[in-house]
Motif scaffolding. Sequence first.
Motif, PDB file in Angstrom:
ATOM      1  N   GLY A  35     -33.415  70.357 -24.532  1.00 55.12           N
ATOM      2  CA  GLY A  35     -32.207  69.634 -25.247  1.00 55.12           C
ATOM      3  C   GLY A  35     -32.178  69.923 -26.723  1.00 55.12           C
ATOM      4  N   TRP A  36     -30.940  69.835 -27.168  1.00 53.19           N
ATOM      5  CA  TRP A  36     -30.786  69.663 -28.534  1.00 53.19           C
ATOM      6  C   TRP A  36     -29.997  68.380 -28.928  1.00 53.19           C
ATOM      7  N   PHE A  37     -30.694  67.990 -30.153  1.00 51.17           N
ATOM      8  CA  PHE A  37     -29.843  66.640 -30.462  1.00 51.17           C
ATOM      9  C   PHE A  37     -29.675  67.080 -32.108  1.00 51.17           C
ATOM     10  N   ARG A  38     -28.723  66.130 -32.566  1.00 53.00           N
ATOM     11  CA  ARG A  38     -28.720  66.136 -34.082  1.00 53.00           C
ATOM     12  C   ARG A  38     -28.346  64.820 -34.746  1.00 53.00           C
ATOM     13  N   GLN A  39     -28.890  64.956 -36.027  1.00 49.37           N
ATOM     14  CA  GLN A  39     -28.532  63.648 -36.683  1.00 49.37           C
ATOM     15  C   GLN A  39     -28.089  64.004 -38.223  1.00 49.37           C
ATOM     16  N   ALA A  40     -26.741  63.403 -38.474  1.00 50.95           N
ATOM     17  CA  ALA A  40     -26.125  63.519 -39.582  1.00 50.95           C
ATOM     18  C   ALA A  40     -26.605  62.227 -40.628  1.00 50.95           C
ATOM     19  N   PRO A  41     -26.311  62.513 -41.933  1.00 42.90           N
ATOM     20  CA  PRO A  41     -26.836  61.332 -42.744  1.00 42.90           C
ATOM     21  C   PRO A  41     -26.059  60.238 -42.500  1.00 42.90           C
ATOM     22  N   GLY A  42     -26.923  59.246 -42.480  1.00 42.73           N
ATOM     23  CA  GLY A  42     -25.969  57.687 -42.220  1.00 42.73           C
ATOM     24  C   GLY A  42     -25.737  57.388 -40.699  1.00 42.73           C
ATOM     25  N   LYS A  43     -26.073  58.525 -39.739  1.00 40.82           N
ATOM     26  CA  LYS A  43     -25.723  58.324 -38.363  1.00 40.82           C
ATOM     27  C   LYS A  43     -26.889  58.140 -37.510  1.00 40.82           C
ATOM     28  N   GLU A  44     -26.804  58.024 -36.196  1.00 43.28           N
ATOM     29  CA  GLU A  44     -27.685  58.014 -35.233  1.00 43.28           C
ATOM     30  C   GLU A  44     -27.947  59.097 -34.780  1.00 43.28           C
ATOM     31  N   ARG A  45     -29.018  59.545 -34.148  1.00 40.60           N
ATOM     32  CA  ARG A  45     -29.246  60.700 -33.521  1.00 40.60           C
ATOM     33  C   ARG A  45     -28.294  60.935 -32.226  1.00 40.60           C
ATOM     34  N   GLU A  46     -27.666  62.017 -32.218  1.00 43.94           N
ATOM     35  CA  GLU A  46     -26.834  62.195 -31.165  1.00 43.94           C
ATOM     36  C   GLU A  46     -27.346  63.416 -30.140  1.00 43.94           C
ATOM     37  N   PHE A  47     -26.880  63.472 -28.888  1.00 41.52           N
ATOM     38  CA  PHE A  47     -27.162  64.416 -27.875  1.00 41.52           C
ATOM     39  C   PHE A  47     -25.898  65.656 -28.238  1.00 41.52           C
ATOM     40  N   VAL A  48     -26.532  66.728 -28.258  1.00 38.72           N
ATOM     41  CA  VAL A  48     -25.696  68.004 -28.421  1.00 38.72           C
ATOM     42  C   VAL A  48     -25.615  69.000 -27.149  1.00 38.72           C
ATOM     43  N   ALA A  49     -26.924  69.030 -26.306  1.00 35.44           N
ATOM     44  CA  ALA A  49     -26.667  70.001 -25.264  1.00 35.44           C
ATOM     45  C   ALA A  49     -28.257  69.783 -24.747  1.00 35.44           C
ATOM     46  N   SER A  50     -28.247  70.117 -23.225  1.00 42.35           N
ATOM     47  CA  SER A  50     -29.209  70.169 -22.621  1.00 42.35           C
ATOM     48  C   SER A  50     -29.323  71.367 -21.535  1.00 42.35           C
ATOM     49  N   ILE A  51     -30.430  71.675 -20.903  1.00 41.81           N
ATOM     50  CA  ILE A  51     -30.510  72.808 -20.038  1.00 41.81           C
ATOM     51  C   ILE A  51     -31.627  72.366 -19.195  1.00 41.81           C
ATOM     52  N   THR A  52     -31.372  72.632 -17.861  1.00 44.71           N
ATOM     53  CA  THR A  52     -32.446  72.317 -16.909  1.00 44.71           C
ATOM     54  C   THR A  52     -33.602  73.427 -16.898  1.00 44.71           C
ATOM     55  N   TRP A  53     -34.901  73.124 -16.094  1.00 46.23           N
ATOM     56  CA  TRP A  53     -36.088  73.783 -16.169  1.00 46.23           C
ATOM     57  C   TRP A  53     -35.553  75.639 -15.815  1.00 46.23           C
ATOM     58  N   ASN A  54     -34.916  75.645 -15.127  1.00 44.69           N
ATOM     59  CA  ASN A  54     -34.428  76.988 -14.520  1.00 44.69           C
ATOM     60  C   ASN A  54     -33.289  77.453 -15.169  1.00 44.69           C
ATOM     61  N   GLY A  55     -32.646  76.821 -16.060  1.00 48.63           N
ATOM     62  CA  GLY A  55     -31.588  77.273 -16.724  1.00 48.63           C
ATOM     63  C   GLY A  55     -30.283  77.384 -15.858  1.00 48.63           C
ATOM     64  N   GLU A  56     -29.906  76.681 -14.657  1.00 45.66           N
ATOM     65  CA  GLU A  56     -29.068  76.884 -13.951  1.00 45.66           C
ATOM     66  C   GLU A  56     -27.740  75.791 -14.307  1.00 45.66           C
ATOM     67  N   SER A  57     -28.456  74.851 -14.830  1.00 44.58           N
ATOM     68  CA  SER A  57     -27.152  73.863 -15.306  1.00 44.58           C
ATOM     69  C   SER A  57     -27.352  73.336 -16.767  1.00 44.58           C
ATOM     70  N   THR A  58     -26.588  73.202 -17.402  1.00 38.99           N
ATOM     71  CA  THR A  58     -26.362  72.995 -18.932  1.00 38.99           C
ATOM     72  C   THR A  58     -25.306  71.852 -19.092  1.00 38.99           C
ATOM     73  N   ASP A  59     -25.473  70.791 -20.220  1.00 41.24           N
ATOM     74  CA  ASP A  59     -24.604  70.003 -20.423  1.00 41.24           C
ATOM     75  C   ASP A  59     -24.594  70.091 -21.897  1.00 41.24           C
ATOM     76  N   TYR A  60     -23.158  69.370 -22.337  1.00 39.81           N
ATOM     77  CA  TYR A  60     -22.855  69.418 -23.575  1.00 39.81           C
ATOM     78  C   TYR A  60     -22.084  68.322 -24.048  1.00 39.81           C
ATOM     79  N   THR A  61     -22.129  67.803 -25.266  1.00 35.45           N
ATOM     80  CA  THR A  61     -21.199  66.751 -25.693  1.00 35.45           C
ATOM     81  C   THR A  61     -19.840  67.541 -25.788  1.00 35.45           C
ATOM     82  N   ASP A  62     -18.904  66.598 -25.775  1.00 35.20           N
ATOM     83  CA  ASP A  62     -17.332  67.068 -25.938  1.00 35.20           C
ATOM     84  C   ASP A  62     -17.028  67.891 -27.143  1.00 35.20           C
TER      85      ASP A  62
END
Length: 120
Positions: A35-62
């Motif tokens: 997965g990829w997460f990100r953290q902006a100054p003054g903010k908590e780390r947030e989820f961006v995207a993830s991918i399963t072990w075989n790449g068949e399923s992905t998920d994204y923040t809106d």
Amino acid sequence: QVQLVESGGGLVQAGGSLRLSCAASERTFSRYVMGWFRQAPGKEREFVASITWNGESTDYTDSVKGRFTISRDNAKNMVYLQMNSLEPEDTAVYYCGARYGSRWDEDAIWGQGTQVTVSS
């Protein structure tokens, strides 16, 4: 234990693109949800995207759906985040994570992060 190294960050104008890369240190990389997460100054780390072990399923923040694409190449121990139509709100340190359990906040290994700055 897998080690992760991110690269590809930088300064880009709004509307531009960047491709982040994450290199994993071991061949068991394919076992992990990545997965990829990100953290902006003054903010908590947030989820961006993830991918399963075989790449068949992905998920994204809106906020990135339709603009960002996560992918992986298990043969090369690599995961990528293609970021298009970047906005100033995307400015943050981006972290690559490898999840070995069910929770990102308890069961994951992280890289050191790469800075992405989007100018308006």
